[in-house]
Design a protein around this motif. Sequence first.
Motif, mmCIF file in Angstrom:
data_model
loop_
_atom_site.group_PDB
_atom_site.id
_atom_site.type_symbol
_atom_site.label_atom_id
_atom_site.label_comp_id
_atom_site.label_asym_id
_atom_site.label_seq_id
_atom_site.Cartn_x
_atom_site.Cartn_y
_atom_site.Cartn_z
ATOM 1 N N ASN A 71 2.449 0.461 -27.481
ATOM 2 C CA ASN A 71 3.595 0.243 -28.368
ATOM 3 C C ASN A 71 3.301 0.464 -29.849
ATOM 4 O O ASN A 71 4.184 0.261 -30.682
ATOM 5 C CB ASN A 71 4.126 -1.179 -28.174
ATOM 6 C CG ASN A 71 4.616 -1.414 -26.756
ATOM 7 O OD1 ASN A 71 5.326 -0.593 -26.199
ATOM 8 N ND2 ASN A 71 4.214 -2.529 -26.169
ATOM 9 N N THR A 72 2.092 0.878 -30.194
ATOM 10 C CA THR A 72 1.785 1.230 -31.585
ATOM 11 C C THR A 72 1.778 2.751 -31.653
ATOM 12 O O THR A 72 0.785 3.403 -31.331
ATOM 13 C CB THR A 72 0.435 0.655 -32.030
ATOM 14 O OG1 THR A 72 0.356 -0.724 -31.655
ATOM 15 C CG2 THR A 72 0.274 0.771 -33.535
ATOM 16 N N VAL A 73 2.911 3.322 -32.053
ATOM 17 C CA VAL A 73 3.180 4.748 -31.870
ATOM 18 C C VAL A 73 3.161 5.474 -33.210
ATOM 19 O O VAL A 73 3.819 5.061 -34.166
ATOM 20 C CB VAL A 73 4.552 4.955 -31.201
ATOM 21 C CG1 VAL A 73 4.831 6.451 -30.991
ATOM 22 C CG2 VAL A 73 4.625 4.199 -29.876
ATOM 23 N N ILE A 74 2.410 6.564 -33.275
ATOM 24 C CA ILE A 74 2.492 7.504 -34.400
ATOM 25 C C ILE A 74 3.177 8.753 -33.864
ATOM 26 O O ILE A 74 2.664 9.411 -32.960
ATOM 27 C CB ILE A 74 1.117 7.836 -34.983
ATOM 28 C CG1 ILE A 74 0.356 6.559 -35.340
ATOM 29 C CG2 ILE A 74 1.260 8.723 -36.212
ATOM 30 C CD1 ILE A 74 -1.092 6.813 -35.759
ATOM 31 N N ASP A 75 4.338 9.085 -34.426
ATOM 32 C CA ASP A 75 5.201 10.152 -33.903
ATOM 33 C C ASP A 75 5.356 11.233 -34.966
ATOM 34 O O ASP A 75 5.829 10.973 -36.071
ATOM 35 C CB ASP A 75 6.566 9.561 -33.529
ATOM 36 C CG ASP A 75 7.431 10.521 -32.731
ATOM 37 O OD1 ASP A 75 7.467 11.720 -33.080
ATOM 38 O OD2 ASP A 75 8.080 10.070 -31.767
ATOM 39 N N GLY A 76 4.966 12.463 -34.622
ATOM 40 C CA GLY A 76 5.053 13.572 -35.559
ATOM 41 C C GLY A 76 6.379 14.287 -35.567
ATOM 42 O O GLY A 76 6.561 15.250 -36.329
ATOM 43 N N GLY A 77 7.321 13.858 -34.719
ATOM 44 C CA GLY A 77 8.649 14.453 -34.735
ATOM 45 C C GLY A 77 8.695 15.910 -34.332
ATOM 46 O O GLY A 77 9.630 16.638 -34.695
ATOM 47 N N GLY A 78 7.688 16.385 -33.583
ATOM 48 C CA GLY A 78 7.686 17.764 -33.108
ATOM 49 C C GLY A 78 7.267 18.778 -34.156
ATOM 50 O O GLY A 78 7.539 19.977 -33.996
ATOM 51 N N ILE A 79 6.579 18.335 -35.210
ATOM 52 C CA ILE A 79 6.184 19.224 -36.298
ATOM 53 C C ILE A 79 4.693 19.053 -36.596
ATOM 54 O O ILE A 79 4.226 17.930 -36.801
ATOM 55 C CB ILE A 79 6.986 18.927 -37.582
ATOM 56 C CG1 ILE A 79 8.481 19.099 -37.343
ATOM 57 C CG2 ILE A 79 6.523 19.822 -38.730
ATOM 58 C CD1 ILE A 79 9.339 18.621 -38.490
ATOM 59 N N GLY A 80 3.953 20.153 -36.637
ATOM 60 C CA GLY A 80 2.587 20.164 -37.150
ATOM 61 C C GLY A 80 1.614 19.273 -36.409
ATOM 62 O O GLY A 80 1.774 18.961 -35.232
ATOM 63 N N LYS A 81 0.563 18.862 -37.133
ATOM 64 C CA LYS A 81 -0.438 17.932 -36.609
ATOM 65 C C LYS A 81 0.042 16.508 -36.867
ATOM 66 O O LYS A 81 0.626 16.233 -37.915
ATOM 67 C CB LYS A 81 -1.782 18.148 -37.293
ATOM 68 C CG LYS A 81 -2.325 19.572 -37.226
ATOM 69 C CD LYS A 81 -3.610 19.676 -38.031
ATOM 70 C CE LYS A 81 -4.146 21.094 -38.090
ATOM 71 N NZ LYS A 81 -3.328 21.967 -38.966
ATOM 72 N N VAL A 82 -0.225 15.602 -35.933
ATOM 73 C CA VAL A 82 0.197 14.213 -36.116
ATOM 74 C C VAL A 82 -0.855 13.447 -36.908
ATOM 75 O O VAL A 82 -0.542 12.816 -37.921
ATOM 76 C CB VAL A 82 0.468 13.535 -34.759
ATOM 77 C CG1 VAL A 82 1.005 12.123 -34.982
ATOM 78 C CG2 VAL A 82 1.458 14.349 -33.932
#
Length: 250
Positions: free
Chosen positions: A89-100
């Motif tokens: 549940n600790t999420v880092i989300d790049g939104g479908g762009i580039g490197k996260v």
Amino acid sequence: MYRKPAFALILFALFFSMLCVKFGSVDVKASDGFRVHNIDTGLNYTTIQEAIDASETLHGHTIFVEEGIYYEHLVVNKSLSLIGENCSNTVIDGGGIGKVVTITANNTKISGFKIRGSGFTPGGSDSGIYLGSSNNIVINNTITNNDDWGIRLDSSSSNNTVINNNITDNWRGCMLKNASSNSLAGNNITDHGQDGICLWNSFNNTIASNTILNNAHGIILDSSYSNNVTGNNMTSNLYGVSLFSSSNNT
């Protein structure tokens, strides 16, 4: 001949798993939306990148991140420990762009996150975690739903340890390009449309005790030499191990 290193990797995994549990139990929750905490300074932040960039944040500090979704593209340019509350549940989300998450500093650790939402650029290096540095530890994360690589080690990165991660349902799993003396051990690498693990022009790496399941290629070695691939469980891949222009591997 290879039993002692494999046993050492298992002890290493258990040790850092216990560290992860310790950090996950720290009671540092703050009110008013400040969910990111520098354990060393006691300061609180609203975003992870803000905590990294703060002038008070120094090499060797620990950043603890409460569970939640963080829509960010991180650049870790200091030698820090980034510890998520838990990897569900600790999420880092790049939104479908580039490197996260891009790690440019040496001697970092990242643990306890779900990392998702990289982009895809033909011929590019988009990935959930991108390592262009050395002596880092990536442990106990879930890396999923990235449009290209789950984890990519690039640009002569060396002596990194990628251990006990769940790397699943990305387009491709793990890439080592121009990378040496790294360890990928105890990871669950499953359900990729292309490669589970790919080594290109890489040498002296250890790929040990991973579960590699339901990928097109389990492991590919291309123009790579003197690597040790041992004790992996490779099941239901289209190809198990493929070697192209590679020599002196075990």
